[in-house]
Design a protein around this motif. Structure first.
Motif, PDB file in Angstrom:
ATOM      1  N   VAL A   1       1.654  -0.308   1.297  1.00 40.38           N
ATOM      2  CA  VAL A   1       1.291   0.456   2.494  1.00 40.38           C
ATOM      3  C   VAL A   1       0.084   1.346   2.214  1.00 40.38           C
ATOM      4  CG1 VAL A   1       2.077   2.281   4.056  1.00 40.38           C
ATOM      5  CG2 VAL A   1       3.582   0.364   3.532  1.00 40.38           C
ATOM      6  N   LEU A   2       0.079   2.014   1.061  1.00 42.57           N
ATOM      7  CA  LEU A   2      -1.054   2.876   0.726  1.00 42.57           C
ATOM      8  C   LEU A   2      -2.338   2.062   0.602  1.00 42.57           C
ATOM      9  CD1 LEU A   2       0.579   5.289  -1.904  1.00 42.57           C
ATOM     10  CD2 LEU A   2       0.172   5.689   0.539  1.00 42.57           C
ATOM     11  N   SER A   3      -2.238   0.856   0.083  1.00 47.08           N
ATOM     12  CA  SER A   3      -3.415  -0.026  -0.005  1.00 47.08           C
ATOM     13  C   SER A   3      -3.944  -0.343   1.386  1.00 47.08           C
ATOM     14  CB  SER A   3      -3.055  -1.322  -0.738  1.00 47.08           C
ATOM     15  OG  SER A   3      -2.746  -1.072  -2.090  1.00 47.08           O
ATOM     16  N   ALA A   4      -3.040  -0.663   2.299  1.00 40.54           N
ATOM     17  CA  ALA A   4      -3.455  -0.981   3.671  1.00 40.54           C
ATOM     18  C   ALA A   4      -4.105   0.218   4.350  1.00 40.54           C
ATOM     19  CB  ALA A   4      -2.251  -1.462   4.481  1.00 40.54           C
ATOM     20  N   LEU A   5      -3.672   1.416   3.965  1.00 39.77           N
ATOM     21  CA  LEU A   5      -4.224   2.636   4.554  1.00 39.77           C
ATOM     22  C   LEU A   5      -5.519   3.074   3.878  1.00 39.77           C
ATOM     23  CD1 LEU A   5      -0.925   4.715   4.917  1.00 39.77           C
ATOM     24  CD2 LEU A   5      -2.358   3.901   6.800  1.00 39.77           C
ATOM     25  N   GLY A   6      -5.856   2.438   2.753  1.00 39.17           N
ATOM     26  CA  GLY A   6      -7.024   2.890   2.002  1.00 39.17           C
ATOM     27  C   GLY A   6      -6.783   4.231   1.341  1.00 39.17           C
ATOM     28  N   HIS A   7      -5.533   4.524   1.014  1.00 38.34           N
ATOM     29  CA  HIS A   7      -5.152   5.821   0.440  1.00 38.34           C
ATOM     30  C   HIS A   7      -5.628   5.914  -1.009  1.00 38.34           C
ATOM     31  CE1 HIS A   7      -2.672   9.223  -0.775  1.00 38.34           C
ATOM     32  NE2 HIS A   7      -2.328   9.401   0.490  1.00 38.34           N
ATOM     33  N   PRO A   8      -6.121   7.074  -1.433  1.00 35.98           N
ATOM     34  CA  PRO A   8      -6.596   7.209  -2.813  1.00 35.98           C
ATOM     35  C   PRO A   8      -5.512   7.038  -3.880  1.00 35.98           C
ATOM     36  CG  PRO A   8      -6.572   9.343  -1.685  1.00 35.98           C
ATOM     37  CD  PRO A   8      -6.372   8.299  -0.640  1.00 35.98           C
ATOM     38  N   ASP A   9      -4.252   7.182  -3.496  1.00 27.35           N
ATOM     39  CA  ASP A   9      -3.159   7.020  -4.457  1.00 27.35           C
ATOM     40  C   ASP A   9      -2.683   5.574  -4.587  1.00 27.35           C
ATOM     41  OD1 ASP A   9      -3.186   9.728  -4.912  1.00 27.35           O
ATOM     42  OD2 ASP A   9      -1.504  10.170  -3.572  1.00 27.35           O
ATOM     43  N   ALA A  10      -3.303   4.663  -3.867  1.00 26.54           N
ATOM     44  CA  ALA A  10      -2.814   3.282  -3.842  1.00 26.54           C
ATOM     45  C   ALA A  10      -2.808   2.652  -5.233  1.00 26.54           C
ATOM     46  CB  ALA A  10      -3.651   2.447  -2.878  1.00 26.54           C
ATOM     47  N   ARG A  11      -3.931   2.779  -5.950  1.00 27.36           N
ATOM     48  CA  ARG A  11      -4.023   2.126  -7.263  1.00 27.36           C
ATOM     49  C   ARG A  11      -2.997   2.699  -8.243  1.00 27.36           C
ATOM     50  NH1 ARG A  11      -7.370  -1.093  -9.494  1.00 27.36           N
ATOM     51  NH2 ARG A  11      -8.850  -0.868  -7.776  1.00 27.36           N
ATOM     52  N   ALA A  12      -2.903   4.018  -8.303  1.00 27.10           N
ATOM     53  CA  ALA A  12      -1.956   4.643  -9.236  1.00 27.10           C
ATOM     54  C   ALA A  12      -0.519   4.247  -8.908  1.00 27.10           C
ATOM     55  CB  ALA A  12      -2.108   6.158  -9.205  1.00 27.10           C
ATOM     56  N   THR A  13      -0.226   4.151  -7.622  1.00 21.81           N
ATOM     57  CA  THR A  13       1.125   3.774  -7.206  1.00 21.81           C
ATOM     58  C   THR A  13       1.439   2.339  -7.599  1.00 21.81           C
ATOM     59  OG1 THR A  13       1.006   5.314  -5.336  1.00 21.81           O
ATOM     60  CG2 THR A  13       2.696   3.598  -5.230  1.00 21.81           C
ATOM     61  N   LEU A  14       0.484   1.441  -7.383  1.00 26.67           N
ATOM     62  CA  LEU A  14       0.688   0.037  -7.747  1.00 26.67           C
ATOM     63  C   LEU A  14       0.773  -0.140  -9.261  1.00 26.67           C
ATOM     64  CD1 LEU A  14      -1.680  -1.737  -5.198  1.00 26.67           C
ATOM     65  CD2 LEU A  14       0.814  -1.844  -5.239  1.00 26.67           C
ATOM     66  N   LEU A  15      -0.029   0.619 -10.009  1.00 27.80           N
ATOM     67  CA  LEU A  15       0.042   0.546 -11.467  1.00 27.80           C
ATOM     68  C   LEU A  15       1.413   0.992 -11.964  1.00 27.80           C
ATOM     69  CD1 LEU A  15      -3.468   1.924 -12.493  1.00 27.80           C
ATOM     70  CD2 LEU A  15      -2.547  -0.335 -13.088  1.00 27.80           C
ATOM     71  N   ALA A  16       1.900   2.104 -11.413  1.00 30.90           N
ATOM     72  CA  ALA A  16       3.228   2.593 -11.807  1.00 30.90           C
ATOM     73  C   ALA A  16       4.311   1.589 -11.419  1.00 30.90           C
ATOM     74  CB  ALA A  16       3.494   3.950 -11.156  1.00 30.90           C
ATOM     75  N   ALA A  17       4.155   0.978 -10.244  1.00 31.98           N
ATOM     76  CA  ALA A  17       5.137  -0.021  -9.802  1.00 31.98           C
ATOM     77  C   ALA A  17       5.127  -1.231 -10.731  1.00 31.98           C
ATOM     78  CB  ALA A  17       4.842  -0.451  -8.373  1.00 31.98           C
ATOM     79  N   ARG A  18       3.928  -1.678 -11.097  1.00 34.25           N
ATOM     80  CA  ARG A  18       3.837  -2.828 -12.006  1.00 34.25           C
ATOM     81  C   ARG A  18       4.519  -2.523 -13.332  1.00 34.25           C
ATOM     82  NH1 ARG A  18      -1.764  -3.935 -14.684  1.00 34.25           N
ATOM     83  NH2 ARG A  18      -0.965  -2.078 -15.770  1.00 34.25           N
ATOM     84  N   ASP A  19       4.273  -1.324 -13.857  1.00 32.60           N
ATOM     85  CA  ASP A  19       4.887  -0.947 -15.133  1.00 32.60           C
ATOM     86  C   ASP A  19       6.408  -0.854 -15.006  1.00 32.60           C
ATOM     87  OD1 ASP A  19       2.361  -0.870 -16.191  1.00 32.60           O
ATOM     88  OD2 ASP A  19       2.184   1.316 -16.130  1.00 32.60           O
ATOM     89  N   ASP A  20       6.867  -0.256 -13.906  1.00 34.73           N
ATOM     90  CA  ASP A  20       8.315  -0.158 -13.656  1.00 34.73           C
ATOM     91  C   ASP A  20       8.956  -1.540 -13.623  1.00 34.73           C
ATOM     92  OD1 ASP A  20       8.068   2.573 -13.450  1.00 34.73           O
ATOM     93  OD2 ASP A  20       8.225   2.624 -11.255  1.00 34.73           O
ATOM     94  N   LEU A  21       8.365  -2.421 -12.844  1.00 35.37           N
ATOM     95  CA  LEU A  21       8.944  -3.742 -12.617  1.00 35.37           C
ATOM     96  C   LEU A  21       8.858  -4.618 -13.861  1.00 35.37           C
ATOM     97  CD1 LEU A  21       7.503  -4.151  -9.035  1.00 35.37           C
ATOM     98  CD2 LEU A  21       9.917  -3.845  -9.618  1.00 35.37           C
ATOM     99  N   THR A  22       7.805  -4.413 -14.640  1.00 39.22           N
ATOM    100  CA  THR A  22       7.696  -5.142 -15.902  1.00 39.22           C
ATOM    101  C   THR A  22       8.815  -4.705 -16.850  1.00 39.22           C
ATOM    102  OG1 THR A  22       5.305  -5.381 -15.683  1.00 39.22           O
ATOM    103  CG2 THR A  22       6.225  -5.631 -17.891  1.00 39.22           C
ATOM    104  N   GLY A  23       9.047  -3.401 -16.904  1.00 40.56           N
ATOM    105  CA  GLY A  23      10.121  -2.895 -17.741  1.00 40.56           C
ATOM    106  C   GLY A  23      11.491  -3.385 -17.306  1.00 40.56           C
ATOM    107  N   LEU A  24      11.641  -3.594 -16.009  1.00 40.05           N
ATOM    108  CA  LEU A  24      12.906  -4.088 -15.459  1.00 40.05           C
ATOM    109  C   LEU A  24      13.019  -5.615 -15.522  1.00 40.05           C
ATOM    110  CD1 LEU A  24      12.962  -1.844 -12.265  1.00 40.05           C
ATOM    111  CD2 LEU A  24      14.571  -1.676 -14.180  1.00 40.05           C
ATOM    112  N   ARG A  25      11.918  -6.264 -15.933  1.00 39.64           N
ATOM    113  CA  ARG A  25      11.836  -7.727 -15.942  1.00 39.64           C
ATOM    114  C   ARG A  25      12.102  -8.292 -14.542  1.00 39.64           C
ATOM    115  NH1 ARG A  25      14.807  -9.448 -21.694  1.00 39.64           N
ATOM    116  NH2 ARG A  25      13.417  -8.229 -23.040  1.00 39.64           N
ATOM    117  N   SER A  26      11.583  -7.601 -13.566  1.00 38.52           N
ATOM    118  CA  SER A  26      11.759  -8.011 -12.176  1.00 38.52           C
ATOM    119  C   SER A  26      10.744  -9.085 -11.819  1.00 38.52           C
ATOM    120  CB  SER A  26      11.559  -6.811 -11.247  1.00 38.52           C
ATOM    121  OG  SER A  26      11.425  -7.222  -9.896  1.00 38.52           O
TER     122      SER A  26
END
Length: 233
Positions: free
Chosen positions: A167-192
């Motif tokens: 959603v933040l990416s679609a909005l062009g929000h400045p936090d989009a990249r950091a949020t996606l990076l954190a999500a990728r790291d979270d999901l990688t750790g979870l083996r999702s």
């Protein structure tokens, strides 16, 4: 049960038994199990019909167990509706879940109901995103993520963070990249399996950023050339 045909047979048997003994709670669950088996067979419309029947059956029951089961069935129905390209109906379904959570369930702790409510908020955010109502989608996703983090439930927080990142990416929000990076790291750790989705979203965001930079540079060069030509005249 890995075989959806056998699973459906078992669910139908459980449904018949529940109806024979007048157990509304088990009838609702059996309808939900049958819906899952139908969905795995690709029978989406039939699965939706069973989930609606299950939710309505459970809504007629008075027990706290029935309310929690109804929330589970409604979440499944709403998600299936959105995946089937019916986000308006999905939003209505998840808002029904939210109304149940806000009303409270006697005998169940506020902490437990808060988690069910957070799930409903996450799905409402995803429904709004499917409708491209991006500004409206952001708050419920942030609320869901905060609730999962407070409850220390990383398996739920990771996917919610990814949903928020989209959603933040679609909005062009400045936090989009950091949020996606954190999500990728979270999901990688979870083996999702959704870690690949997060990686793809980051790549798309990088490509969009590069394209925007290139366009801005071209526009700037064109403007400078125009100014030089005007000055020469």
């Amino acid at each position: 049960m890995h075989d959806p045909h056998n699973a459906l047979t078992s669910a139908d048997a459980a449904l018949a038994a529940a109806r024979d003994c007048g157990d509304g709670l088990q009838e609702g669950w059996a309808l939900g199990y049958g819906a899952g088996a139908l969905h795995r067979q690709g029978l989406v419309s039939e699965a939706q019909t069973r989930l609606r029947a299950g939710a309505d059956c459970l809504a007629s029951q008075k027990s706290a167990q029935a309310r929690l089961a109804e929330l589970t069935i409604l979440n499944s129905l709403g998600t299936l509706l959105r995946q089937a390209g019916q986000p308006v109906e999905a939003l209505e379904t998840h808002r029904r879940s939210e109304r149940i959570c806000r009303a409270g369930i006697p005998g169940r702790t506020d902490e437990l109901i808060a988690l069910y409510h957070a799930v409903a908020r996450q799905q409402i955010g995803n429904d709004l995103a499917a409708l491209e109502r991006w500004p409206e989608a952001e708050p419920p996703l942030r609320q869901a993520l905060a609730a999962f983090e407070t409850a220390q439930m990383p398996a739920w927080a990771g996917p919610a963070r990814l949903d928020l990142g989209h959603v933040l990416s679609a909005l062009g929000h400045p936090d989009a990249r950091a949020t996606l990076l954190a999500a990728r790291d979270d999901l990688t750790g979870l083996r999702s399996p959704r870690q690949a989705e997060a990686a793809a979203a980051l790549e798309a965001l990088s490509a969009l950023s590069a394209s925007s930079t290139s366009s801005a540079s071209s526009a700037s060069s064109a403007s400078s050339a125009s100014e030089e030509t005007t000055a020469a005249r």
